[in-house]
Design an enzyme around this catalytic site. Sequence first.
Site, PDB file in Angstrom:
ATOM      1  N   SER A  95     -11.066  12.041   5.150  1.00  0.00           N
ATOM      2  CA  SER A  95      -9.992  12.143   4.175  1.00  0.00           C
ATOM      3  C   SER A  95      -9.571  13.608   4.062  1.00  0.00           C
ATOM      4  O   SER A  95      -9.158  14.194   5.051  1.00  0.00           O
ATOM      5  CB  SER A  95     -10.432  11.553   2.838  1.00  0.00           C
ATOM      6  OG  SER A  95      -9.314  11.324   2.000  1.00  0.00           O
ATOM      7  N   GLU A 134      -6.633   1.673   5.384  1.00  0.00           N
ATOM      8  CA  GLU A 134      -6.573   2.980   4.725  1.00  0.00           C
ATOM      9  C   GLU A 134      -5.910   2.870   3.348  1.00  0.00           C
ATOM     10  O   GLU A 134      -6.188   3.664   2.450  1.00  0.00           O
ATOM     11  CB  GLU A 134      -5.789   3.975   5.583  1.00  0.00           C
ATOM     12  CG  GLU A 134      -6.478   4.382   6.877  1.00  0.00           C
ATOM     13  CD  GLU A 134      -7.648   5.337   6.650  1.00  0.00           C
ATOM     14  OE1 GLU A 134      -8.001   5.585   5.485  1.00  0.00           O
ATOM     15  OE2 GLU A 134      -8.198   5.829   7.642  1.00  0.00           O
ATOM     16  N   HIS A 187     -10.552   2.662   3.025  1.00  0.00           N
ATOM     17  CA  HIS A 187     -10.623   4.115   3.181  1.00  0.00           C
ATOM     18  C   HIS A 187     -12.037   4.593   2.858  1.00  0.00           C
ATOM     19  O   HIS A 187     -12.598   4.261   1.821  1.00  0.00           O
ATOM     20  CB  HIS A 187      -9.604   4.748   2.234  1.00  0.00           C
ATOM     21  CG  HIS A 187      -9.508   6.237   2.325  1.00  0.00           C
ATOM     22  ND1 HIS A 187      -8.962   6.876   3.418  1.00  0.00           N
ATOM     23  CD2 HIS A 187      -9.874   7.218   1.459  1.00  0.00           C
ATOM     24  CE1 HIS A 187      -8.980   8.191   3.212  1.00  0.00           C
ATOM     25  NE2 HIS A 187      -9.538   8.421   2.030  1.00  0.00           N
TER      26      HIS A 187
END
Length: 574
Positions: free
Chosen positions: A213, A352, A474
């Site tokens: 991330s 995601e 995610h």
Amino acid sequence: MRQRSLLCLFFLSTVIVPASCQSFPIVNTPSGPVKGVVVPVNGQDIVQFRNIPFAQPPVGNLRFEKPVPVEPWKDTLDGTAFGPSCMQDKFLFPELWEKAEKAVVDEDCLQLNVYVPGAVSTTVKKPVMVWIYGGAFSMGSTFTYDGSFLALKDVLVVTINYRLGILGFLSTEDSAMPGNYGLWDMIEALEWVNKNIASFGGDPESVTIFGESAGGFAASYLAVIPSTAGLFQRFIAQSGSAVGFMGIAPNPARAAKATGKFVGCLPDIDGDVNSRALTDCLKQIPVEELMDAQRDPGTQFFGSFSVSPLLWPTIDGELLPRSPLESLKDPMSTESIYFRSLDMLAGTTSNEASVIAMFLGGLQEPMNFSMAEGIPTAVLCDVFAPTLAREMFNDNPIVSDLLCKEYSSDDMEEQARKLSIMHADTWFVSPTIQLLDFHAKGKNTPITYHYLYNQPIDFFYMAPSFPWMEGAGHATELLYMFGPSGLNELDKSLSTDEGRTFSDVLARYWTNFAKTGNPNGDGLVPWKAFSTEGRDYMELKYQPVPGKNLYAKRMKILLEDIPNKIKNNVKTEL
């Protein structure tokens, strides 16, 4: 012997983190001596050296400045306990803070931790992996990520802190407060590793940076900054690419002015502002007041729906003289030449957009819908698509209609999935593939590897889950990647025989890449290198499967069709 055993039993019953009583090894480094602690992991010993400062405390006049290298120390540094995390909002993900050994945040936080497999030895230099945590550049901590499991694969693991949020990325867009202090912290940490890691048995000429991330974004930023040459040779960007539309903060000075007004440094945000006076004032404000400003919506929300973050890396004229996208579009630029000299592994998860509730949750009441049931097309066509057109494609009028047409559906659940796909594709997937294309272009044998992580979990993690969601959310790869400790303890399903085998597979792929630039190894499904022609990738799940041209149609729309229509439209207007 009995007395020593009793002493060990007493010691182990009184410390927070289990530690063997074999020794507290001391390593003499160029910075000074450091005492570590031996921790048993999966029946083996890992030596952990914790809370090692790599820079002077960024407080007072050093706030909003580049980090200053730490001065060498003479007395032995106690590296047996973790240090504080950098300033951030602890009300986010409180369950993680509840489990923390040291749930403390502090402005004085520029330290790192070193994980060494077995006894420290400088006879054989081991590859080094430096982890950069995620958290939207506004939150994150090293205590969440135990590097021990990866270190068991015969590498050294280093986890680093860096300044976050207002303290790390506030910018007036000029020389008074150019921003990117968090990136400078990462570089200073890598400088420390370069000078000191050999004392722990690490090889300073075989360093891989990796992160997820914001950490993945950070790794790719560092890979397009030629001044980092020699500090690392490989990078792994997980769910983050510096060449996306959100690669650079748009107009971050707005947040600086709003912050100044919130804490009383500015009477209002209209008109000209003396950036130097504002910066000097902000250096004097108590840090908790700055955190209050960061939590206040008024410092980052300016009256319209947005998906672009403001407390984010920015063009500062030094680290980033222009956007990474512009730099890499020119294959002869110094940034592009340096970027392609590094070994690269990058990828995304299959869902995601599991974090989409953070962006759309506030629209449920005014637009009269529930995300648990789905998302109406009006959210896509009236809000999300126009926002992406504005922030991703320079407010081009034809883009919003194109996105609305391509991603719309009459069914609310299907519309929710398609909008999530658009969010994931624009934020994460297409920028990652574009980054991979830049890296592999013009190479006969590129050291470039691509993955899709697709092993879902059956419990909430990071964000609310909804019935219509599909795929691996995610950051879910981290639950397996760091092995049977830390994040892996969130749910017993991760520690089944199948789950532990998968953790071992991920760790071997990642550490093999760190050792040689090639993730392949005995007993692993062969992973073919990425090329601009075939775009080979590995689908990572309990049974990994090779693939080609991930989401080919969707990527063509975003990376070719829409840009070409914009160009043709401009030519027509001319």
